[in-house]
Design a protein around this motif. Structure first.
Motif, PDB file in Angstrom:
ATOM      1  N   UNK A  94       0.834  -1.164   0.061  1.00  0.00           N
ATOM      2  CA  UNK A  94       0.046   0.010   0.097  1.00  0.00           C
ATOM      3  C   UNK A  94       0.940   1.179   0.114  1.00  0.00           C
ATOM      4  N   UNK A  95       0.284   2.266  -0.288  1.00  0.00           N
ATOM      5  CA  UNK A  95       0.842   3.687  -0.270  1.00  0.00           C
ATOM      6  C   UNK A  95       0.085   4.733   0.256  1.00  0.00           C
ATOM      7  N   UNK A  96       0.693   5.796   1.080  1.00  0.00           N
ATOM      8  CA  UNK A  96       0.091   6.687   1.598  1.00  0.00           C
ATOM      9  C   UNK A  96       0.194   7.900   0.364  1.00  0.00           C
ATOM     10  N   UNK A  97      -1.009   8.387  -0.156  1.00  0.00           N
ATOM     11  CA  UNK A  97      -0.870   9.106  -1.235  1.00  0.00           C
ATOM     12  C   UNK A  97      -1.068  10.756  -0.915  1.00  0.00           C
ATOM     13  N   UNK A  98      -1.685  10.713   0.463  1.00  0.00           N
ATOM     14  CA  UNK A  98      -2.008  12.140   0.937  1.00  0.00           C
ATOM     15  C   UNK A  98      -3.280  12.856   0.113  1.00  0.00           C
ATOM     16  N   UNK A  99      -3.916  12.081  -0.428  1.00  0.00           N
ATOM     17  CA  UNK A  99      -5.239  12.617  -0.991  1.00  0.00           C
ATOM     18  C   UNK A  99      -6.201  11.508  -1.527  1.00  0.00           C
ATOM     19  N   UNK A 100      -7.244  11.485  -1.839  1.00  0.00           N
ATOM     20  CA  UNK A 100      -8.211  10.779  -2.594  1.00  0.00           C
ATOM     21  C   UNK A 100      -7.679  10.420  -4.047  1.00  0.00           C
ATOM     22  N   UNK A 101      -7.705   8.843  -4.406  1.00  0.00           N
ATOM     23  CA  UNK A 101      -7.188   8.425  -5.621  1.00  0.00           C
ATOM     24  C   UNK A 101      -8.424   8.154  -6.520  1.00  0.00           C
ATOM     25  N   UNK A 102      -8.960   9.283  -7.301  1.00  0.00           N
ATOM     26  CA  UNK A 102     -10.121   9.454  -8.267  1.00  0.00           C
ATOM     27  C   UNK A 102     -10.047   8.477  -9.262  1.00  0.00           C
ATOM     28  N   UNK A 103      -8.803   8.387  -9.955  1.00  0.00           N
ATOM     29  CA  UNK A 103      -8.525   7.420 -11.178  1.00  0.00           C
ATOM     30  C   UNK A 103      -7.138   6.790 -11.235  1.00  0.00           C
ATOM     31  N   UNK A 104      -7.140   5.744 -12.022  1.00  0.00           N
ATOM     32  CA  UNK A 104      -5.879   4.993 -11.953  1.00  0.00           C
ATOM     33  C   UNK A 104      -5.806   4.524 -13.555  1.00  0.00           C
ATOM     34  N   UNK A 105      -4.479   4.781 -13.848  1.00  0.00           N
ATOM     35  CA  UNK A 105      -4.201   4.053 -15.279  1.00  0.00           C
ATOM     36  C   UNK A 105      -2.785   3.782 -15.190  1.00  0.00           C
ATOM     37  N   UNK A 106      -2.876   2.193 -15.945  1.00  0.00           N
ATOM     38  CA  UNK A 106      -1.389   1.529 -15.824  1.00  0.00           C
ATOM     39  C   UNK A 106      -0.884   2.212 -17.130  1.00  0.00           C
ATOM     40  N   UNK A 107       0.568   2.522 -17.202  1.00  0.00           N
ATOM     41  CA  UNK A 107       1.308   2.916 -18.122  1.00  0.00           C
ATOM     42  C   UNK A 107       2.660   2.407 -18.255  1.00  0.00           C
ATOM     43  N   UNK A 108       2.928   1.329 -18.850  1.00  0.00           N
ATOM     44  CA  UNK A 108       4.088   0.550 -18.825  1.00  0.00           C
ATOM     45  C   UNK A 108       4.502   0.141 -17.411  1.00  0.00           C
ATOM     46  N   UNK A 109       5.303   0.107 -16.805  1.00  0.00           N
ATOM     47  CA  UNK A 109       5.569  -0.581 -15.505  1.00  0.00           C
ATOM     48  C   UNK A 109       5.271   0.710 -14.366  1.00  0.00           C
ATOM     49  N   UNK A 110       4.568   1.500 -14.929  1.00  0.00           N
ATOM     50  CA  UNK A 110       3.927   2.774 -13.786  1.00  0.00           C
ATOM     51  C   UNK A 110       2.664   2.775 -13.665  1.00  0.00           C
ATOM     52  N   UNK A 111       2.155   3.037 -12.461  1.00  0.00           N
ATOM     53  CA  UNK A 111       0.886   3.238 -12.022  1.00  0.00           C
ATOM     54  C   UNK A 111       0.390   4.846 -11.940  1.00  0.00           C
ATOM     55  N   UNK A 112      -0.189   5.391 -12.736  1.00  0.00           N
ATOM     56  CA  UNK A 112      -0.686   6.705 -12.826  1.00  0.00           C
ATOM     57  C   UNK A 112      -2.096   7.103 -12.129  1.00  0.00           C
ATOM     58  N   UNK A 113      -1.777   7.931 -11.086  1.00  0.00           N
ATOM     59  CA  UNK A 113      -2.949   8.222 -10.223  1.00  0.00           C
ATOM     60  C   UNK A 113      -3.454   9.855 -10.605  1.00  0.00           C
ATOM     61  N   UNK A 114      -4.796   9.809 -10.695  1.00  0.00           N
ATOM     62  CA  UNK A 114      -5.401  11.237 -10.398  1.00  0.00           C
ATOM     63  C   UNK A 114      -5.948  11.413  -9.024  1.00  0.00           C
ATOM     64  N   UNK A 115      -5.299  12.473  -8.338  1.00  0.00           N
ATOM     65  CA  UNK A 115      -5.660  12.533  -6.983  1.00  0.00           C
ATOM     66  C   UNK A 115      -6.249  13.922  -6.628  1.00  0.00           C
ATOM     67  N   UNK A 116      -6.594  13.953  -5.524  1.00  0.00           N
ATOM     68  CA  UNK A 116      -7.050  15.319  -4.784  1.00  0.00           C
ATOM     69  C   UNK A 116      -5.926  15.919  -3.914  1.00  0.00           C
ATOM     70  N   UNK A 117      -4.688  15.493  -4.088  1.00  0.00           N
ATOM     71  CA  UNK A 117      -3.495  16.188  -3.527  1.00  0.00           C
ATOM     72  C   UNK A 117      -3.338  17.263  -4.203  1.00  0.00           C
ATOM     73  N   UNK A 118      -3.087  18.443  -3.404  1.00  0.00           N
ATOM     74  CA  UNK A 118      -3.038  19.815  -4.167  1.00  0.00           C
ATOM     75  C   UNK A 118      -1.462  19.994  -4.813  1.00  0.00           C
ATOM     76  N   UNK A 119      -0.527  19.160  -4.239  1.00  0.00           N
ATOM     77  CA  UNK A 119       0.574  19.535  -4.872  1.00  0.00           C
ATOM     78  C   UNK A 119       1.039  18.316  -5.836  1.00  0.00           C
TER      79      UNK A 119
END
Length: 207
Positions: A94-119
């Motif tokens: 698991x990972x502490x993101x610091x915001x809500x994770x609204x969307x997730x896409x797999x890109x190669x060997x990375x996981x890309x998140x759309x979050x509510x984290x302001x930074x």
């Protein structure tokens, strides 16, 4: 009917893995058997984080599911789940993101998140070691309106990130270059002045 509602769905084989919107039960991830389409069956529920954390997003790569939840002050918001045995999902990391994770896409060997984290409205996660995922890149969009949706065109590595209704100084549609995924680069923006909940892109168009 599996409780209050489903916020996201990802398919693997004859199973649907769903992010459940119920914040009263310990069942943020649910597994539904679709082998008989006339009679789908809930075969497993799995709790993630706090009982009051709604699951918001999910993506699957191979035998791994990535589940995003609402922000929590005491629990992580991204969970790496082993689904090699679909009826027995196991949280591996698991990972502490610091915001809500609204969307997730797999890109190669990375996981890309759309979050509510302001930074870090867009956050790139390296989860090659499932037990120890870590942020490997991010993009801080102007303003504080939350990211809501994300789509990556794998042909050109362009990420389309959408947000809550913005302004001229905090646009709600962004296009980023993820050719180097850990270093997202802004290509352009658009202002719709509306909440943009989801996006799909093909060729020169975004929907």
């Amino acid at each position: 009917n599996t409780c209050d509602g489903l916020n996201a769905i990802a398919l693997s084989g004859s199973y649907a893995f769903v992010a459940n919107g119920d914040d009263d039960e310990n069942e943020q991830l649910q597994v539904i058997d679709l082998s008989n389409l006339d009679a789908p069956t809930l075969v497993r529920s799995l709790g993630l984080g706090d009982d009051d954390q709604r699951a918001l997003s999910i993506a699957i790569s191979g035998t791994t599911a990535y589940v995003g939840t609402e922000n929590s002050s005491s629990q992580p918001e991204l969970f790496v789940v082993d689904i090699a045995i679909p009826t027995n999902p196991i949280v591996r990391g698991s990972l502490e993101v610091g915001g809500s994770v609204k969307g997730i896409v797999i890109h190669g060997d990375r996981v890309v998140l759309a979050t509510s984290k302001d930074t870090a409205e867009l956050m790139v996660v390296n989860a090659t070691v499932p037990t120890a995922p870590f942020p490997s890149g991010s993009y801080n969009a102007a303003g504080s309106n939350d990211a809501l949706g994300i789509f990556i065109n794998q042909q050109d590595s362009r990420a389309h990130l959408t947000r809550r209704s913005g302004s001229a100084s905090s646009p709600d549609v962004l296009v980023l270059d993820l050719t180097s995924p850990d270093v997202p680069t802004l290509l352009g923006t658009s202002l719709l002045a509306r909440d943009v909940n989801a996006v799909f892109a093909a060729d020169t168009l975004a929907f």
